[in-house]
Design a protein around this motif. Structure first.
Motif, PDB file in Angstrom:
ATOM      1  N   LEU A   1     -10.446 -38.356  27.089  1.00 51.30           N
ATOM      2  CA  LEU A   1     -11.300 -39.024  28.062  1.00 51.30           C
ATOM      3  C   LEU A   1     -12.717 -39.030  27.526  1.00 51.30           C
ATOM      4  O   LEU A   1     -13.259 -37.973  27.191  1.00 51.30           O
ATOM      5  CB  LEU A   1     -11.237 -38.265  29.392  1.00 51.30           C
TER       6      LEU A   1
ATOM      7  N   VAL B   1     -16.514 -39.581  28.364  1.00 60.32           N
ATOM      8  CA  VAL B   1     -17.362 -39.577  29.554  1.00 60.32           C
ATOM      9  C   VAL B   1     -18.811 -39.807  29.125  1.00 60.32           C
ATOM     10  O   VAL B   1     -19.493 -38.866  28.696  1.00 60.32           O
ATOM     11  CB  VAL B   1     -17.217 -38.256  30.336  1.00 60.32           C
TER      12      VAL B   1
ATOM     13  N   ARG C   1     -21.589 -40.264  30.764  1.00 56.28           N
ATOM     14  CA  ARG C   1     -22.649 -39.520  31.452  1.00 56.28           C
ATOM     15  C   ARG C   1     -22.745 -38.068  30.995  1.00 56.28           C
ATOM     16  O   ARG C   1     -23.777 -37.429  31.152  1.00 56.28           O
ATOM     17  CB  ARG C   1     -22.483 -39.600  32.962  1.00 56.28           C
ATOM     18  N   HIS C   2     -21.659 -37.540  30.419  1.00 57.55           N
ATOM     19  CA  HIS C   2     -21.684 -36.194  29.832  1.00 57.55           C
ATOM     20  C   HIS C   2     -21.920 -36.235  28.324  1.00 57.55           C
ATOM     21  O   HIS C   2     -22.095 -35.190  27.709  1.00 57.55           O
ATOM     22  CB  HIS C   2     -20.364 -35.465  30.068  1.00 57.55           C
TER      23      HIS C   2
ATOM     24  N   THR D   1     -15.002 -45.176  24.185  1.00 55.57           N
ATOM     25  CA  THR D   1     -14.302 -45.646  25.389  1.00 55.57           C
ATOM     26  C   THR D   1     -13.409 -46.840  25.096  1.00 55.57           C
ATOM     27  O   THR D   1     -12.630 -47.247  25.948  1.00 55.57           O
ATOM     28  CB  THR D   1     -15.300 -46.039  26.501  1.00 55.57           C
TER      29      THR D   1
END
Length: 86
Positions: A69, A71, A73-74, A42
């Motif tokens: 991107l 992510v 949480r994924h 990130t």
């Protein structure tokens, strides 16, 4: 080793259509490296002043870039766009 993976978003066919095989291989190599970073992905690429959100990373010595991107949480890095100037 972390549990992070990567994927194309929306699809590999859509994003890689018409790209040379070497470009696709470089994008997939970078996506694998970004996934290996896990949550730290990130913070990679532009914009430099904040983390999260849609990020950009140069490919092939500035001959293009990928937008991705991360992510958390994924536990996944999504390649969202590939720009190659040829």
């Amino acid at each position: 080793m972390n549990e992070w993976t990567w994927d194309y978003n929306p699809s590999a066919d859509y994003l890689t259509n018409g790209l040379p095989p070497g470009v696709i291989a470089e994008v997939e190599r970078l996506a694998t490296e970004l996934a290996a970073l896990g949550r730290d992905s990130t913070k990679v690429g532009r914009p430099f002043d904040r983390e999260g959100g849609l990020r950009e990373f140069d490919i092939l010595n500035g001959r293009g870039f990928i937008s991705f991107l991360s992510v958390p949480r994924h536990a996944c890095v999504y390649v969202c766009n590939i720009t190659f100037y040829g």
